[in-house]
Design an enzyme around this catalytic site. Structure first.
Site, PDB file in Angstrom:
ATOM      1  N   ARG A 124      13.677   5.817  35.587  1.00  0.00           N
ATOM      2  CA  ARG A 124      14.065   4.998  36.749  1.00  0.00           C
ATOM      3  C   ARG A 124      15.424   4.329  36.548  1.00  0.00           C
ATOM      4  O   ARG A 124      16.136   4.063  37.517  1.00  0.00           O
ATOM      5  CB  ARG A 124      12.994   3.950  37.035  1.00  0.00           C
ATOM      6  N   LYS A 167      -5.846   5.657  39.581  1.00  0.00           N
ATOM      7  CA  LYS A 167      -6.055   4.663  40.638  1.00  0.00           C
ATOM      8  C   LYS A 167      -6.851   5.303  41.764  1.00  0.00           C
ATOM      9  O   LYS A 167      -6.308   5.713  42.788  1.00  0.00           O
ATOM     10  CB  LYS A 167      -4.709   4.151  41.150  1.00  0.00           C
ATOM     11  N   GLY A 180       5.991   7.385  39.265  1.00  0.00           N
ATOM     12  CA  GLY A 180       6.393   6.929  37.948  1.00  0.00           C
ATOM     13  C   GLY A 180       5.577   7.574  36.831  1.00  0.00           C
ATOM     14  O   GLY A 180       6.129   8.077  35.854  1.00  0.00           O
ATOM     15  N   GLY A 235       3.576   5.344  44.753  1.00  0.00           N
ATOM     16  CA  GLY A 235       2.956   4.764  45.948  1.00  0.00           C
ATOM     17  C   GLY A 235       3.828   4.972  47.175  1.00  0.00           C
ATOM     18  O   GLY A 235       3.344   5.312  48.255  1.00  0.00           O
TER      19      GLY A 235
HETATM   20  C1  3PG Z   1       5.719   1.428  41.033  1.00  0.00           C
HETATM   21  O1  3PG Z   1       5.740   1.492  39.812  1.00  0.00           O
HETATM   22  O2  3PG Z   1       4.870   2.014  41.723  1.00  0.00           O
HETATM   23  C2  3PG Z   1       6.805   0.659  41.732  1.00  0.00           C
HETATM   24  O3  3PG Z   1       7.713   0.126  40.822  1.00  0.00           O
HETATM   25  C3  3PG Z   1       6.167  -0.417  42.579  1.00  0.00           C
HETATM   26  O4  3PG Z   1       5.435  -1.292  41.791  1.00  0.00           O
HETATM   27  P1  3PG Z   1       4.141  -1.983  42.373  1.00  0.00           P
HETATM   28  O5  3PG Z   1       3.142  -0.898  42.639  1.00  0.00           O
HETATM   29  O6  3PG Z   1       3.690  -2.958  41.326  1.00  0.00           O
HETATM   30  O7  3PG Z   1       4.540  -2.682  43.664  1.00  0.00           O
HETATM   31 MG    MG Z   2       2.622   1.432  41.885  1.00  0.00          MG
END
Ligand code: 3PG
Ligand code: MG
Length: 405
Positions: A37, A202, A360, A384
């Site tokens: 990233r 998840k 990620g 997400g």
């Molecule tokens: C991720 O890793 O999905 C993004 O950086 C967003 O982070 P978050 O899901 O904690 O909002």
């Molecule tokens: Mg996330």
């Protein structure tokens, strides 16, 4: 309407430009285990620095509790950024406060500072718009323009993503432009067969995605932690494997709907079952319907898709023209349970049309398994965010930049 891009901000020489990045990288202690990233953020930062802007970079890291927590500090990220940019990056020890004030005041043209983790401030993620606005106003004091380059957070209505973009002249950075371009190719008439591969742990997050994707795809392959909820929904015992009780009903519905819609919902036929969650745990391959019939009985813990499943998934992926993959197939961090993820990644490199790695975790997985980004059509920085894009959800962080479906 179209996304506003950096050009719309005019000449940025000498201007203070706030750049919202997603520098949320995995850390092991203070060590960055995957800097993907950070690398993905370089193009926009370099371009702005070259244009003579005074860059104020902001980001979140992890999910701290709205107050400073050293384990979520962006300090190691500032060091890595400076190495990759081959330029100094002044790090401010707070997000809005004396340190940040000073770092911003000292900026020269073509130089940058990184402020401390946005989520050390509870108002960043507050549900209350007034809270978010007051924090956004403080941040806005540090810039004359705003560039949104944190693609991984465009699905979040958070102060630095949404309210801040309303307060300043705002535009998308190059990463957001690129990511959006790829996702639009996936949603506007994708070349068929179109296959989506979902994994990861998840479970409840993903169940909604499946609902939205069923009408759009030809094949939906399910691996990773959530596969066990599906096996359970089919009436199989799953030992100590991950189970999302709340998701069971939904899983049953998806199984039924997929059949009705003629979508191939492909579930594993075999899994790797371990004695416990450890790299040196005893493990065996078991049929998906007989997880509790191994030597570990009801204590068996499913940690990866099995080899038969991996081969089947690989065939379905490599014979597709468009593929989107989100979420590892197993616990790839532990070598004995990485094979499924590796086979899927390998197949994705062979897709003739567009093969996208989303998220990620999946991006970190392919790099850890020895693949390079250029072997794939695209490696997205947003998990997400890209899923919510595909689902057709509203994306506040893009809409505030003038983009609408
Ligand atoms: C991720 O890793 O999905 C993004 O950086 C967003 O982070 P978050 O899901 O904690 O909002
Ligand atoms: Mg996330």
């Amino acid at each position: 309407m179209a996304l506003r891009t950096i050009e719309s901000l005019g000449d940025l020489r000498g201007k203070r430009v706030i750049v919202r990045c997603d520098l949320n990288v995995p850390l092991d202690g203070g060590t960055i285990t995957d800097d993907g990233r950070i690398r993905a953020s370089l193009a926009t930062l370099r371009e702005l620095l070259d244009a003579g802007a005074r860059v104020v970079a902001i980001s979140h890291l992890g999910r701290p509790d709205g107050k400073p927590d050293p384990q979520y500090s962006l300090a190691p990220v500032a060091i890595r950024l400076a190495e990759l940019l081959d330029a100094p990056v002044a790090f401010a020890g707070d997000t809005v406060g004396a340190d940040a004030d000073e770092a911003v005041a000292l900026l020269e043209d073509g130089r940058m500072t990184l402020l401390e983790n946005l989520r050390f401030n509870a108002d960043e993620t507050s549900k209350d718009k007034d809270d978010r606005e007051s924090f956004a106003k403080q941040l806005a004091g540090y810039g004359e323009a705003y560039v949104a380059d944190g693609f991984g957070v465009v699905h979040r209505k958070q102060a630095s993503v949404f309210e801040l973009a309303e307060l300043l002249p705002s535009a998308a950075g190059r990463l957001v432009e690129t990511e959006l371009g790829v996702l639009e190719r996936l949603t506007k008439d994708p070349a068929k067969p179109f296959t989506v591969v979902l994994g990861g742990s998840k479970v409840s997050d993903k169940l909604g995605v499946i609902d939205a994707l069923l009408p759009q795809v030809d094949r939906l392959l399910i691996g990773g932690g959530m596969l066990f909820t599906f096996l359970k929904a089919q009436g199989y015992e799953i030992g100590k494997s991950l189970l999302d009780e709340d998701g069971l009903k939904e899983a049953r519905r998806y199984l039924k709907e997929a059949g009705e819609r003629g979508v191939e919902l492909v579930l594993p036929t075999d899994v790797v079952v371990a004695e416990r969650f450890s790299a040196d745990a005893k493990h065996v391959v078991a049929p998906a319907h007989a997880i509790e019939e191994t030597e570990f009985g009801a204590n068996g813990l499913g940690l990866d898709i099995g080899p038969e499943t991996a081969t089947r998934f690989a065939e379905l992926i490599a014979s597709s023209t468009t593929v989107f993959w989100n979420g590892p197939m197993g616990v790839f961090e532990l070598a004995p349970f990485a094979a499924g993820t590796k086979t899927v990644a390998e197949a994705l490199t062979k897709v003739s049309g567009l093969g996208v790695v989303g998220g990620g975790d999946s991006a970190a997985a392919i790099r850890q398994l020895g693949f390079t980004d250029d072997q794939f059509g695209h490696v997205s920085t947003g998990g997400g965010a890209s899923l919510e894009f595909l689902e057709g959800k509203k994306l506040p962080g893009l809409e505030v930049l003038g983009w609408h479906r």
